[in-house]
Write an enzyme that holds these catalytic residues in place. Sequence first.
Site, PDB file in Angstrom:
ATOM      1  N   ASP A 150     -13.467 -25.936  50.688  1.00 54.33           N
ATOM      2  CA  ASP A 150     -14.704 -25.268  51.078  1.00 54.33           C
ATOM      3  C   ASP A 150     -15.682 -26.351  51.568  1.00 54.33           C
ATOM      4  O   ASP A 150     -15.424 -27.554  51.486  1.00 54.33           O
ATOM      5  CB  ASP A 150     -15.286 -24.433  49.924  1.00 54.33           C
ATOM      6  CG  ASP A 150     -16.209 -23.321  50.458  1.00 54.33           C
ATOM      7  OD1 ASP A 150     -16.590 -23.382  51.647  1.00 54.33           O
ATOM      8  OD2 ASP A 150     -16.550 -22.402  49.695  1.00 54.33           O
TER       9      ASP A 150
HETATM   10  C1  BGC Z   1     -18.653 -20.779  51.911  1.00 51.16           C
HETATM   11  C2  BGC Z   1     -17.358 -20.285  52.514  1.00 51.16           C
HETATM   12  C3  BGC Z   1     -17.423 -20.354  54.017  1.00 51.16           C
HETATM   13  C4  BGC Z   1     -17.755 -21.769  54.434  1.00 51.16           C
HETATM   14  C5  BGC Z   1     -17.781 -21.967  55.932  1.00 51.16           C
HETATM   15  C6  BGC Z   1     -19.115 -22.093  52.492  1.00 51.16           C
HETATM   16  O1  BGC Z   1     -20.395 -22.410  52.110  1.00 51.16           O
HETATM   17  O2  BGC Z   1     -18.494 -20.903  50.510  1.00 51.16           O
HETATM   18  O3  BGC Z   1     -17.095 -18.987  52.081  1.00 51.16           O
HETATM   19  O4  BGC Z   1     -16.209 -19.933  54.571  1.00 51.16           O
HETATM   20  O5  BGC Z   1     -19.024 -22.105  53.896  1.00 51.16           O
HETATM   21  O6  BGC Z   1     -18.848 -21.342  56.522  1.00 51.16           O
END
Ligand code: BGC
Length: 761
Positions: A289
């Site tokens: 993530d």
């Molecule tokens: C979130 C994810 C997301 C990623 C990319 C993160 O902050 O937890 O769910 O896919 O950002 O945008």
Amino acid sequence: MMRRMKRCCLLVIYNILLIPTLLSQNHYENEMDCFITDLMERMTLREKLGQLNLPSGGDLVTGSVMNGELSDMIRKQEIGGFFNVKGIQKINALQHLAVEESRLKIPLLVGADVIHGYETIFPIPLALSCSWDTLAVERMARISAIEASADGINWTFSPMVDICRDARWGRIAEGSGEDPYLGSLMAKAYVRGYQGNNMQGNDEILACVKHFALYGASESGRDYNVVDMSRLRMYNEYLAPYKAAVDAGVGSVMSSFNIVDGIPATANKWLLTDLLRDEWGFGGLLVTDYNSIAEMSSHGVAPLKEASIRALQAGTDMDMVSCGFLNTLEESLKEGKVTEEQINAACRRVLEAKYKLGLFSDPYKYCDTLRTREKLYTAEHRSSARTIATETFVLLKNDRHLLPLDIKGKIALIGPMADARNNMCGMWSMTCTPSRHGTLLEGIRSAAGDKAEILYAKGSNIYYDAETEKAATGIRPLERGDNRQLLDEALRIAARADVIVAALGECAEMSGESVSRTNLEIPDAQQDLLKALVKTGKPVVLLLFTGRPLVLNWEATNVHSILNVWFGGSETGDAVADVLFGKVAPSGKLTTTFPRSVGQLPLFYNHLNTGRPDPDNRIFNRYASNYLDESNEPLYPFGYGLSYTDFVYSDLQISSETLPKNGELTVSVTVTNKGNYDGYETVQLYLRDIYAEIARPVKELKGFERIFLKSGESRDINFVITENDLKFYNSGLEYIYEPGEFDVMVGSNSRDVQTKRFKVE
Ligand code: BGC
């Protein structure tokens, strides 16, 4: 003899059908292996590390094309893909750079959070799950993929399948609620919809199941917080939806921000390799993530360089945003702290994902500008979004059948959500263009035509306090008015109306990432508005906007009707009008429990019993497991949702009182539509294992059927139970069932059920 012949014939047919598939599968994989081996032999270490690097284009792409940094990185092959860039021209230009100006011409992955639509926006995932309609969810994912791929995206960071039992956590809005069985079916539906026929077509994209794992169980509902749970709970209650996505062939997995057994998921070898890859057989791409390798430093586990080593060794392939893989692994390799094989394995998996997407045969597969012109926000997509939205609304209360409203007289639409065009879609809808969407007011006015007069007043701000409102509305601010004047105007409008529809609750950015709440009531200014409207003595319908369960005790007692419309997407205005005026009867059923008090959280229907369960649900029983000041019961239970019509359940039968070994048992019930409207009902089946080696939940959803019954129509519904439905992970983590007694319960929600008992040999 007969039987043997039959088996032989079957074997021949099976082989005829399967062997070519297996051969062609093997052939495909051999070809892919050869291609990638050849490519990797020509790659420098730096170029390989580049494939593991996934920056956010959002910070880097400016103006019509891009700034220098990202283009330089692409030319030097220092990135494997990027995300957060919208627009086919920009994406096309970046892909051209990769394919024409980099040494090895490796195309890029282009990711985005397309989680409930792209330009056509569908209801938020929590709402979608309340349809209990897996085909609708698959269709939503299919349309999302068609639109996203027409605008250059080849990878979506969806589905989010984190089980959540705590409404304080804002991200509850992004998942399918609290149940692992329903969550698993939804997970599969999303994957099928996005990836279609194995990503063969140029409208089929790579899905990414997230957040692996257990992210929805963050302590006290605070985002990014600690998760600490037993293996038994993981296996029995939390892991199933991730596994279902893997079983459905999801091409990528995103690890979660939280710790699991003390180690950040990002670098948790047990989770990412032993469980995901070895036990479940996941062979696809594993991405972290956002910045989570770097965040291992704040976790107090390791600074960037060591965190990168640990993430790679745990099984991570791609580093989202931290740049730790790109900038530190070369040195770690020299120091003998990681091996070339480990880097190669990760690089291979990134390249495989690109190969499976077909990017090596056609790097511009997703850059067809004709499709951009034809496939976005089409009438057909919008019509699906409108229909699906109507399936997700949950009717929580409907005193004296106030709803549906007759289209006549004067209807006052009051509340800050009534005319809030940019707030209908909810979180993660940055890819859409709200200026193209209708408002609730427009939808209702257009449905009413000249048959009723629709009066309107904003009525209140979201919160009295401007600073609190600023935080709550985030990127979708609403114009504020004077608190007193807004209320006065609302009361003047209400005085002229025959019926009041109050459109209020959370605004779009009050749920989703990083918006945990400790107070789950409707925000102060809106609550006062609602109380004042009810005080007029006129009939009041609450159209509730929310991304999570709210505490609605006062509303449940004092408001005549409550229709929870969540965030219904780009077609909210028309969809709400369809239901409000009875063109469609509501059929949504809650997939998340609505508490009476924040103090009850986490609250969920499939809980274990204590040794001292509350005997009678009074507010307080001394020495029972309960509270001094609140009952244990939810306000609205899992599975709950009314219709305009009345469904009556009768004649629950089981085909036998014993389920024989390797056999099955049929449970049947008659459902009759005794009301005046046609409508959908979701018939639910729950099981309880009376005694087992480990304590088992008081009930668990094991089947459901969504049926359509015309007014006056009756139908017998049958469910088949086999041993498989009785299985659970025991203390040795073996997936087994135990002989003994079971209760089977069937009903319209998890509380209102009829029960029969059967034995298992
Ligand atoms: C979130 C994810 C997301 C990623 C990319 C993160 O902050 O937890 O769910 O896919 O950002 O945008």
